[in-house]
Design an enzyme around this catalytic site. Structure first.
Site, PDB file in Angstrom:
ATOM      1  N   TYR A 142       0.831  -1.208   0.000  1.00 25.24           N
ATOM      2  CA  TYR A 142       0.000   0.000   0.000  1.00 25.24           C
ATOM      3  C   TYR A 142       0.865   1.257   0.000  1.00 25.24           C
ATOM      4  O   TYR A 142       0.344   2.374   0.042  1.00 25.24           O
ATOM      5  CB  TYR A 142      -0.911   0.042   1.235  1.00 25.24           C
ATOM      6  CG  TYR A 142      -1.848  -1.131   1.395  1.00 25.24           C
ATOM      7  CD1 TYR A 142      -2.254  -1.902   0.302  1.00 25.24           C
ATOM      8  CD2 TYR A 142      -2.343  -1.474   2.648  1.00 25.24           C
ATOM      9  CE1 TYR A 142      -3.102  -2.984   0.456  1.00 25.24           C
ATOM     10  CE2 TYR A 142      -3.205  -2.548   2.805  1.00 25.24           C
ATOM     11  CZ  TYR A 142      -3.570  -3.305   1.717  1.00 25.24           C
ATOM     12  OH  TYR A 142      -4.419  -4.363   1.882  1.00 25.24           O
ATOM     13  N   HIS A 181      -0.315 -12.102   1.128  1.00 30.80           N
ATOM     14  CA  HIS A 181      -1.230 -11.181   0.449  1.00 30.80           C
ATOM     15  C   HIS A 181      -1.821 -11.794  -0.820  1.00 30.80           C
ATOM     16  O   HIS A 181      -3.003 -11.595  -1.121  1.00 30.80           O
ATOM     17  CB  HIS A 181      -0.480  -9.884   0.118  1.00 30.80           C
ATOM     18  CG  HIS A 181      -1.360  -8.684   0.026  1.00 30.80           C
ATOM     19  ND1 HIS A 181      -0.887  -7.405   0.088  1.00 30.80           N
ATOM     20  CD2 HIS A 181      -2.708  -8.557  -0.117  1.00 30.80           C
ATOM     21  CE1 HIS A 181      -1.889  -6.544  -0.019  1.00 30.80           C
ATOM     22  NE2 HIS A 181      -2.998  -7.220  -0.153  1.00 30.80           N
ATOM     23  N   PRO A 210     -15.642  -3.806   3.096  1.00 26.23           N
ATOM     24  CA  PRO A 210     -17.017  -4.114   3.496  1.00 26.23           C
ATOM     25  C   PRO A 210     -18.021  -3.042   3.087  1.00 26.23           C
ATOM     26  O   PRO A 210     -19.219  -3.308   3.024  1.00 26.23           O
ATOM     27  CB  PRO A 210     -16.910  -4.222   5.025  1.00 26.23           C
ATOM     28  CG  PRO A 210     -15.766  -3.331   5.384  1.00 26.23           C
ATOM     29  CD  PRO A 210     -14.782  -3.512   4.263  1.00 26.23           C
ATOM     30  N   LEU A 211     -17.514  -1.840   2.806  1.00 21.42           N
ATOM     31  CA  LEU A 211     -18.387  -0.770   2.321  1.00 21.42           C
ATOM     32  C   LEU A 211     -18.216  -0.542   0.821  1.00 21.42           C
ATOM     33  O   LEU A 211     -18.683   0.465   0.280  1.00 21.42           O
ATOM     34  CB  LEU A 211     -18.117   0.533   3.094  1.00 21.42           C
ATOM     35  CG  LEU A 211     -18.369   0.457   4.600  1.00 21.42           C
ATOM     36  CD1 LEU A 211     -18.050   1.789   5.261  1.00 21.42           C
ATOM     37  CD2 LEU A 211     -19.809   0.046   4.893  1.00 21.42           C
ATOM     38  N   GLY A 217     -16.698   2.633  -0.172  1.00 26.92           N
ATOM     39  CA  GLY A 217     -17.567   3.760   0.150  1.00 26.92           C
ATOM     40  C   GLY A 217     -18.921   3.728  -0.524  1.00 26.92           C
ATOM     41  O   GLY A 217     -19.825   4.479  -0.149  1.00 26.92           O
TER      42      GLY A 217
END
Length: 322
Positions: free
Chosen positions: A58, A127, A207-208, A211
């Site tokens: 990241y 990963h 999980p969203l 967004g």
């Protein structure tokens, strides 16, 4: 609502909702300022989070930010980071960017420990699997790192079921991390039963849906250069129109429960299975609190059944990029 989870078969306990660090430095077209993110994560700990998820791919700053943020209360939190992707070109299809050889892992873990400013990692994920390295070999390396005290437990991300079984037989896997949400339910019939059988925690990434499930992004929203959402079908007018019934369902439940759509999406997950741990990410203080307070939203058994029944009749546009 139970606010904590046992991490696999370890003696570690984590909050039912964790904090995902990725968006601070990756996939949204900006690298946030270090001081702001350290302050944000310390606030997250004040709110109640004890589980933080990062990865070197990241951007190496991602691990450094987290390490500095939690240094004053290191023993009170569980840090998850990752190995296996050694070059950013992986995201454009280069499989040579994957390396889980024993020597490479040992170099990767030492580099992560240094960036995190700690002498142990609580949960160390592979990963992505490395087609050049057998799962038993990776698991044996994990067993060596556990014995050496460099990691406490390990997991895998986006690994096939057979790979997980083979690796688990050598060194117990504590968690898997895959994408799961209202718009990404493909793991329910395979990985959920596997987690139940083997005593593995399922950590839910996105999980969203970046967004989307917060219901705050309209068609035509302009995104920064480098923001993955600009290329995702989910955020285009066609995807938004296609998923109208889903968002109407979530919004109706949000009104019924005096909650936000994001809280309904998170509460649905942690109510659904006792081993599910969503890790939403945000760079905004109010969202940090909003997300964590989803643990206070109670969905009854009949309400969960109502949601499942509605979902069974929906054809949902998912997380693919156009």
């Amino acid at each position: 609502m139970e606010k904590t989870r046992k991490l696999g078969q370890t003696d570690m306990t984590i909050t039912a909702i964790g904090y995902g660090c990725m968006g601070q430095t990756h996939s949204y077209g900006v690298v946030e300022a270090e001081k702001d993110m350290i302050s944000l994560m310390r606030y997250a700990h004040e709110v109640g989070y004890t589980f933080f998820d990062t990865a070197p791919i990241y951007g190496e700053a991602n691990e450094r930010y987290l390490g500095k943020a939690v240094a004053p209360f290191r023993k009170e939190v569980v840090i998850a980071t990752k190995f296996g992707i050694v070059d950013e070109s992986f995201f454009t299809g280069n499989e040579d960017a994957l390396n889980s050889s024993r020597d490479s892992i040992r170099q990767q873990v030492d580099a992560s420990l240094k960036r995190l400013g700690t002498d142990y990692i609580d949960l160390y994920y592979q990963h992505r699997i490395d087609p050049k390295t057998e799962p038993e070999e990776v698991a044996q390396t994990m067993a060596e790192l556990i014995k050496a005290g460099k990691i406490r437990a390990w997991g895998v991300s986006f690994a096939p079921e057979e790979y997980i079984r083979r690796a688990h037989s050598v060194c117990k896997i504590s968690a898997i991390e895959n994408m799961y949400s209202f718009v990404a339910r493909q793991d329910e019939g395979t990985y959920f039963p596997l987690c139940e059988e083997l005593g593995i925690t399922y950590v839910s990434a996105c999980p969203l849906a970046k967004g989307y499930l917060s219901n705050r992004y309209a068609a035509g929203t302009k995104y920064r250069e480098g923001d993955w959402r600009a290329d995702m079908n989910l955020f285009q007018k066609e995807g938004i129109d296609h998923n109208r019934a889903l968002m109407d369902l979530i919004t109706e439940f949000a009104e019924r429960k005096q909650a936000t759509p994001a809280q309904i999406a998170l509460a649905w997950e942690i109510t659904k299975k006792p081993y599910l741990v969503p890790i939403p990410g945000t760079t905004k203080r109010d969202r940090v609190k909003e997300n964590f307070e989803a643990v206070t939203v109670e969905l009854t058994e009949s309400e969960m059944s109502e949601i499942e029944e509605a979902l069974s009749h929906m054809d949902i546009v998912g997380m693919s990029r156009g």
